[in-house]
Design a protein around this motif. Structure first.
Motif, PDB file in Angstrom:
ATOM      1  N   HIS A  11      -5.865  -5.509  42.590  1.00 48.93           N
ATOM      2  CA  HIS A  11      -5.250  -5.953  43.845  1.00 48.93           C
ATOM      3  C   HIS A  11      -3.886  -5.318  44.095  1.00 48.93           C
ATOM      4  CE1 HIS A  11      -8.211  -8.828  45.334  1.00 48.93           C
ATOM      5  NE2 HIS A  11      -8.402  -9.237  44.079  1.00 48.93           N
ATOM      6  N   PRO A  12      -2.991  -5.220  43.119  1.00 47.94           N
ATOM      7  CA  PRO A  12      -1.687  -4.631  43.398  1.00 47.94           C
ATOM      8  C   PRO A  12      -1.756  -3.181  43.891  1.00 47.94           C
ATOM      9  CG  PRO A  12      -1.605  -5.862  41.342  1.00 47.94           C
ATOM     10  CD  PRO A  12      -3.045  -5.776  41.747  1.00 47.94           C
ATOM     11  N   HIS A  13      -2.777  -2.412  43.479  1.00 54.70           N
ATOM     12  CA  HIS A  13      -2.878  -0.995  43.852  1.00 54.70           C
ATOM     13  C   HIS A  13      -3.852  -0.736  45.011  1.00 54.70           C
ATOM     14  CE1 HIS A  13      -1.093  -0.725  39.802  1.00 54.70           C
ATOM     15  NE2 HIS A  13      -0.515   0.373  40.280  1.00 54.70           N
ATOM     16  N   GLY A  14      -4.227  -1.790  45.692  1.00 57.57           N
ATOM     17  CA  GLY A  14      -5.094  -1.601  46.859  1.00 57.57           C
ATOM     18  C   GLY A  14      -6.516  -1.211  46.523  1.00 57.57           C
ATOM     19  N   LEU A  15      -6.965  -1.604  45.330  1.00 58.28           N
ATOM     20  CA  LEU A  15      -8.295  -1.233  44.862  1.00 58.28           C
ATOM     21  C   LEU A  15      -9.320  -2.355  44.989  1.00 58.28           C
ATOM     22  CD1 LEU A  15      -7.196   0.572  41.563  1.00 58.28           C
ATOM     23  CD2 LEU A  15      -7.847   1.654  43.738  1.00 58.28           C
ATOM     24  N   ALA A  16      -8.902  -3.534  45.497  1.00 58.44           N
ATOM     25  CA  ALA A  16      -9.831  -4.672  45.533  1.00 58.44           C
ATOM     26  C   ALA A  16      -9.573  -5.567  46.727  1.00 58.44           C
ATOM     27  CB  ALA A  16      -9.729  -5.476  44.234  1.00 58.44           C
ATOM     28  N   ILE A  17     -10.644  -6.228  47.150  1.00 57.75           N
ATOM     29  CA  ILE A  17     -10.554  -7.258  48.184  1.00 57.75           C
ATOM     30  C   ILE A  17     -11.316  -8.487  47.701  1.00 57.75           C
ATOM     31  CG2 ILE A  17     -10.277  -5.734  50.189  1.00 57.75           C
ATOM     32  CD1 ILE A  17     -13.308  -5.900  50.618  1.00 57.75           C
ATOM     33  N   ASP A  18     -10.970  -9.631  48.289  1.00 57.61           N
ATOM     34  CA  ASP A  18     -11.663 -10.888  48.002  1.00 57.61           C
ATOM     35  C   ASP A  18     -12.304 -11.393  49.299  1.00 57.61           C
ATOM     36  OD1 ASP A  18     -10.954 -10.998  45.302  1.00 57.61           O
ATOM     37  OD2 ASP A  18      -9.046 -12.020  45.723  1.00 57.61           O
ATOM     38  N   VAL A  19     -13.630 -11.397  49.336  1.00 55.11           N
ATOM     39  CA  VAL A  19     -14.364 -11.856  50.522  1.00 55.11           C
ATOM     40  C   VAL A  19     -14.601 -13.354  50.370  1.00 55.11           C
ATOM     41  CG1 VAL A  19     -16.473 -11.600  51.877  1.00 55.11           C
ATOM     42  CG2 VAL A  19     -15.476  -9.592  50.733  1.00 55.11           C
ATOM     43  N   ALA A  32     -18.209  -5.713  41.113  1.00 50.00           N
ATOM     44  CA  ALA A  32     -18.123  -6.878  41.997  1.00 50.00           C
ATOM     45  C   ALA A  32     -18.270  -8.126  41.147  1.00 50.00           C
ATOM     46  CB  ALA A  32     -19.215  -6.816  43.061  1.00 50.00           C
ATOM     47  N   ILE A  33     -17.588  -9.209  41.565  1.00 45.19           N
ATOM     48  CA  ILE A  33     -17.662 -10.467  40.818  1.00 45.19           C
ATOM     49  C   ILE A  33     -18.037 -11.584  41.784  1.00 45.19           C
ATOM     50  CG2 ILE A  33     -16.447 -12.055  39.269  1.00 45.19           C
ATOM     51  CD1 ILE A  33     -14.428  -9.832  38.675  1.00 45.19           C
ATOM     52  N   TRP A  34     -19.046 -12.357  41.397  1.00 48.13           N
ATOM     53  CA  TRP A  34     -19.476 -13.504  42.198  1.00 48.13           C
ATOM     54  C   TRP A  34     -20.014 -14.568  41.257  1.00 48.13           C
ATOM     55  CZ3 TRP A  34     -19.322 -16.725  45.928  1.00 48.13           C
ATOM     56  CH2 TRP A  34     -20.419 -17.411  46.434  1.00 48.13           C
ATOM     57  N   ARG A  35     -19.476 -15.790  41.403  1.00 43.17           N
ATOM     58  CA  ARG A  35     -19.904 -16.950  40.632  1.00 43.17           C
ATOM     59  C   ARG A  35     -19.865 -16.669  39.116  1.00 43.17           C
ATOM     60  NH1 ARG A  35     -22.130 -21.087  43.424  1.00 43.17           N
ATOM     61  NH2 ARG A  35     -23.511 -21.675  41.687  1.00 43.17           N
ATOM     62  N   GLN A  36     -18.689 -16.227  38.674  1.00 44.97           N
ATOM     63  CA  GLN A  36     -18.375 -16.068  37.256  1.00 44.97           C
ATOM     64  C   GLN A  36     -19.217 -14.967  36.569  1.00 44.97           C
ATOM     65  OE1 GLN A  36     -17.959 -19.932  35.286  1.00 44.97           O
ATOM     66  NE2 GLN A  36     -17.563 -18.964  33.290  1.00 44.97           N
ATOM     67  N   TYR A  38     -16.086 -18.492  42.391  1.00 41.65           N
ATOM     68  CA  TYR A  38     -17.141 -19.289  43.006  1.00 41.65           C
ATOM     69  C   TYR A  38     -16.929 -19.441  44.517  1.00 41.65           C
ATOM     70  CZ  TYR A  38     -19.731 -20.770  38.862  1.00 41.65           C
ATOM     71  OH  TYR A  38     -20.543 -20.799  37.746  1.00 41.65           O
ATOM     72  N   ASP A  39     -15.733 -19.145  44.984  1.00 42.67           N
ATOM     73  CA  ASP A  39     -15.474 -19.297  46.417  1.00 42.67           C
ATOM     74  C   ASP A  39     -15.268 -17.947  47.127  1.00 42.67           C
ATOM     75  OD1 ASP A  39     -13.004 -18.588  45.436  1.00 42.67           O
ATOM     76  OD2 ASP A  39     -11.950 -20.398  46.118  1.00 42.67           O
ATOM     77  N   HIS A  40     -15.402 -16.855  46.395  1.00 40.11           N
ATOM     78  CA  HIS A  40     -15.258 -15.534  47.021  1.00 40.11           C
ATOM     79  C   HIS A  40     -15.983 -14.464  46.203  1.00 40.11           C
ATOM     80  CE1 HIS A  40     -12.003 -15.373  44.005  1.00 40.11           C
ATOM     81  NE2 HIS A  40     -12.135 -14.036  44.072  1.00 40.11           N
ATOM     82  N   VAL A  41     -16.314 -13.390  46.878  1.00 40.23           N
ATOM     83  CA  VAL A  41     -16.880 -12.207  46.203  1.00 40.23           C
ATOM     84  C   VAL A  41     -15.756 -11.199  46.054  1.00 40.23           C
ATOM     85  CG1 VAL A  41     -18.613 -10.369  46.279  1.00 40.23           C
ATOM     86  CG2 VAL A  41     -19.140 -12.633  47.252  1.00 40.23           C
ATOM     87  N   HIS A  42     -15.439 -10.873  44.822  1.00 37.58           N
ATOM     88  CA  HIS A  42     -14.404  -9.889  44.512  1.00 37.58           C
ATOM     89  C   HIS A  42     -15.068  -8.495  44.489  1.00 37.58           C
ATOM     90  CE1 HIS A  42     -11.085  -8.043  42.104  1.00 37.58           C
ATOM     91  NE2 HIS A  42     -12.088  -7.429  41.470  1.00 37.58           N
ATOM     92  N   ILE A  43     -14.484  -7.571  45.235  1.00 36.84           N
ATOM     93  CA  ILE A  43     -15.030  -6.202  45.330  1.00 36.84           C
ATOM     94  C   ILE A  43     -13.940  -5.223  44.926  1.00 36.84           C
ATOM     95  CG2 ILE A  43     -16.042  -4.460  46.872  1.00 36.84           C
ATOM     96  CD1 ILE A  43     -16.913  -6.840  48.682  1.00 36.84           C
TER      97      ILE A  43
END
Length: 205
Positions: free
Chosen positions: A116-124, A157-161, A184-189
């Motif tokens: 996240h700090p380097h602009g490499l990820a978003i949380d949907v 990507a991370i979703w539901r642990q 559990y409340d977002h998809v990390h990409i």
């Protein structure tokens, strides 16, 4: 020589001349009768050629190859794009366009990891993430991202642990104590980044 003999000799040329005149006249008359017959024969057999149809018109537009279609430009989506790199922006815009029910996407923020700090990820963020509809929506977002892994330069990507990688592998993560920390409340990409955007950067569907 007697007069009778001389007279006979004089009569012979006349007969020859007369015969010559008769022969010439006969030829003239026969010839005169034959010429119209020849002309009539030509006239009766001189059939005019049937008119030919004009050549088919050539459609110059149809002969030309079709112009290549240009994919439409992706507008900015739900994620604030300041500090995001191009692969991450593309993923954020594409997810926003594909899932209009998504209302919030997080971007750059402080974190102990580089993503996240380097602009490499978003949380949907998934509305009503614990409901059946929320789980179904999160599953669809994950499936969409994985199907476009190469296009997005996807790292994981991370979703539901559970963390998913483009090679098809997945691993269950340790419990971090909350729905947000356990995804559990977002998809990390997370993406490879691709560098920071230039002025006038365009993103296509």
């Amino acid at each position: 020589m007697g007069r009778h003999s001389f007279a006979k000799m004089r009569r012979r040329p006349r007969l020859a001349v007369v015969a010559g005149v008769i022969t010439a006249a006969t030829l003239f008359v026969v010839g005169a009768d034959s010429y119209p017959q020849v002309r009539d024969a030509v006239a009766c057999c001189d059939v005019a050629a049937a008119p030919q149809p004009p050549p088919p018109a050539v459609n110059l537009m149809a002969a030309q190859p079709p112009a290549p279609s240009i994919p439409p430009v992706l507008p900015q989506g739900r994620a604030p794009e300041t500090g995001l790199q191009v692969d991450t922006i593309l993923a954020a815009r594409a997810v926003s366009a594909e899932f209009p029910e998504i209302l919030t996407i997080g971007g750059v923020r402080s974190d102990s990891l580089k993503w996240h700090p380097h602009g490499l990820a978003i949380d949907v963020m998934i509305p009503s993430a614990r409901s059946a509809a929320g789980i179904d929506l999160g599953d669809k977002v994950l499936a969409y991202v994985m199907a476009n892994a190469e296009r997005f330069g996807l790292e994981h990507a991370i979703w539901r642990q559970t963390i998913y990688r483009p090679n098809g592998s997945k691993n269950v993560m340790s419990d971090r104590g909350s729905d947000t920390a356990n995804h559990y409340d977002h998809v990390h990409i997370a993406t490879a980044g691709g560098g920071y955007p230039q002025e006038g950067q365009v993103y296509l569907r």
